[in-house]
Write an enzyme that holds these catalytic residues in place. Structure first.
Site, PDB file in Angstrom:
ATOM      1  CB  CYS A  58      -8.845  -4.797  -3.153  1.00 50.49           C
ATOM      2  SG  CYS A  58      -7.860  -3.302  -2.916  1.00 50.49           S
TER       3      CYS A  58
ATOM      4  CD  GLU B 140      -5.468  -5.825  -1.085  1.00 47.32           C
ATOM      5  OE1 GLU B 140      -4.964  -4.689  -1.031  1.00 47.32           O
ATOM      6  OE2 GLU B 140      -6.189  -6.284  -0.189  1.00 47.32           O
TER       7      GLU B 140
ATOM      8  CE1 TYR C  77      -3.911  11.814   6.022  1.00 49.05           C
ATOM      9  CE2 TYR C  77      -6.036  11.836   7.129  1.00 49.05           C
ATOM     10  CZ  TYR C  77      -4.672  12.103   7.139  1.00 49.05           C
ATOM     11  OH  TYR C  77      -4.097  12.635   8.250  1.00 49.05           O
TER      12      TYR C  77
ATOM     13  CG  ASN D 216      -0.852  11.589  -1.355  1.00 46.13           C
ATOM     14  OD1 ASN D 216      -1.383  12.662  -1.098  1.00 46.13           O
ATOM     15  ND2 ASN D 216       0.163  11.490  -2.176  1.00 46.13           N
ATOM     16  CB  ALA D 217      -0.253  14.523   2.587  1.00 46.88           C
TER      17      ALA D 217
ATOM     18  CG  ASN E 156      -0.455  -0.249   2.520  1.00 48.70           C
ATOM     19  OD1 ASN E 156       0.599  -0.848   2.662  1.00 48.70           O
ATOM     20  ND2 ASN E 156      -1.166   0.187   3.538  1.00 48.70           N
TER      21      ASN E 156
HETATM   22  N1  THU Z   1      -5.402  -1.264   2.652  1.00 52.13           N
HETATM   23  C1  THU Z   1      -4.893  -2.085   1.682  1.00 52.13           C
HETATM   24  O1  THU Z   1      -3.751  -1.912   1.240  1.00 52.13           O
HETATM   25  N2  THU Z   1      -5.668  -3.098   1.216  1.00 52.13           N
HETATM   26  C2  THU Z   1      -6.943  -3.362   1.627  1.00 52.13           C
HETATM   27  O2  THU Z   1      -7.568  -4.275   1.104  1.00 52.13           O
HETATM   28  C3  THU Z   1      -7.525  -2.564   2.711  1.00 52.13           C
HETATM   29  C4  THU Z   1      -6.719  -1.446   3.233  1.00 52.13           C
HETATM   30  C5  THU Z   1      -4.570  -0.165   3.165  1.00 52.13           C
HETATM   31  C6  THU Z   1      -5.039   1.212   2.825  1.00 52.13           C
HETATM   32  C7  THU Z   1      -4.394   2.040   3.923  1.00 52.13           C
HETATM   33  O3  THU Z   1      -3.085   2.385   3.522  1.00 52.13           O
HETATM   34  C8  THU Z   1      -4.296   1.087   5.106  1.00 52.13           C
HETATM   35  O4  THU Z   1      -4.516  -0.222   4.577  1.00 52.13           O
HETATM   36  C9  THU Z   1      -5.296   1.363   6.200  1.00 52.13           C
HETATM   37  O5  THU Z   1      -6.592   1.420   5.698  1.00 52.13           O
END
Ligand code: THU
Length: 147
Positions: A107, A66, A59, A56-57, A53
Site C-alpha cells: 500500500c 488503502e 484469500y 474474499n474466500a 478492506n
Molecule cells: N489490510 C489492510 O486493509 N491494509 C493494510 O495496509 C494491511 C492489511 C487488511 C487486509 C486483510 O483484510 C486484513 O487487513 C488482515 O491482513
C-alpha cells in the site's frame, strides 16, 4: 513524523481524518480475518474519500483499505491525495482503532504513485500521529530518475 504546521487543511484536522477512517473501518468486509481497516484520503478543497478492506474466500484477492481508496480515487477522476488516515483493529480488541495500524508495504508503494509528499496519519494512545509517506518507504521504486 511531520510538523503540525505542514498539515494541508484548516477545516479537517488529523483527528477528524482519523475519525472518518474509523467510520469506514466499521464498514469493512472481513469475515475471514475479523481485522477491520479503514482509510480516509484528504484532497484539495477538503474533499475526502473513505475506503475499507474487502476480503474474499479466495484469500489472496483481498484488497487493503488503502488500495481500495486508490481505486475509488482514480475511478472518480481524482489525483494527488494530500494525506491519508489509516486505522485498523481486530473486532475483539479493547483498543479498537486507537492503536497504530501502519500501511503495509504494497500500500505504501501504491500511495507513492500519486503523491510522494503525502502525509500518513495513524492513531496512537496519545492521539493522531502524522508521518511523511516518503519516510515510511525510503528508496521506493520509481521510473523517475530525478526522485
Ligand atoms: N489490510 C489492510 O486493509 N491494509 C493494510 O495496509 C494491511 C492489511 C487488511 C487486509 C486483510 O483484510 C486484513 O487487513 C488482515 O491482513
Amino acid at each position: 513524523m511531520s510538523k503540525r504546521e505542514d498539515w494541508p487543511s484548516e477545516k479537517i484536522s488529523p483527528e477528524d481524518l482519523l475519525n472518518m477512517a474509523r467510520e469506514a473501518a466499521d464498514r469493512a468486509y472481513v469475515p475471514y480475518s475479523r481485522f477491520h481497516v479503514g482509510a480516509a484520503m484528504l484532497f484539495e478543497n477538503d474533499e475526502v474519500i473513505q475506503s475499507c478492506n474487502v476480503e474474499n474466500a479466495s484469500y489472496g484477492i483481498t484488497i487493503c483499505a488503502e488500495r481500495a481508496g486508490v481505486v475509488i480515487m482514480v475511478s472518480q477522476g481524482k489525483r494527488n491525495p494530500l494525506a491519508i488516515a489509516v486505522v485498523g483493529s481486530h473486532e475483539t480488541s479493547d483498543d479498537y482503532f486507537k492503536i497504530e495500524c501502519p500501511p503495509c508495504g504494497a500500500c505504501r508503494q501504491a500511495l507513492m504513485e500519486f503523491n510522494t509528499n503525502m502525509l500518513v496519519v495513524m492513531a496512537s494512545k496519545d492521539g493522531a500521529k502524522v508521518f511523511e509517506l516518503k519516510r515510511l518507504l525510503p528508496h521506493s521504486f520509481t521510473f523517475d530518475p530525478d526522485f
